[in-house]
Design a protein around this motif. Structure first.
Motif: not given
Length: 149
Positions: A21-28, A90-96, A110-117, A45-49
């Protein structure tokens, strides 16, 4: 002992439920004009979990959202022109990602999810998208610079 077991089981169930339930919905928004100029995603640029969703909303016509680079194990996406799309990260990293018809104008984000692996491969993707763009060469590079390493 049975009441303790029941309470413990209930606590575990509530923890699992609250985690999802803690997952957030972001709007772009996909826009013809915005704070960063013509043909933009806002925010760019968006930072997400992990587990969050991003809803790409059509504010102006003739846009889409297509992934260019996603972390290993993540699913890419390809939105249709003039259609909203919701993506679960669902996965940590950088989405372009980019807008296919407006890629020459460097309409990308660009979206950063957690650590930029996968930072290095994301940087390569940003460099390729930017090199192919005719204008706004600093925009996508600027978004990548916001990634927290």
């Amino acid at each position: 002992m049975k009441p303790i077991f029941k309470h413990g089981l209930a606590a575990v169930a509530l923890t699992l439920i609250s985690g999802t339930a803690m997952a957030a919905e972001h709007v772009v928004e996909m826009k013809n004009a915005g704070a960063d100029g013509a043909m933009v995603f806002e925010p760019g640029f968006l930072k997400a979990e992990p587990g969050d969703t991003v809803k790409f909303v059509l504010t102006d016509p003739a846009h889409n959202s297509v992934s260019v680079e996603v972390p290993e194990g993540a699913e890419g996406w390809q939105g249709a022109i003039n259609k909203e799309i919701t993506v679960t990260l669902n996965e940590e990293g950088v989405y372009v990602y980019k807008c296919t018809p407006h890629a020459p104008l460097n309409m990308a984000g660009v979206i950063q999810v957690g650590e930029p692996v996968n930072y290095d491969s994301a940087k390569t993707a940003v460099d390729e998208v930017t090199a192919a763009a005719a204008t706004n060469k600093d925009r996508l590079v600027g978004y990548l610079e916001q990634v927290e390493k």
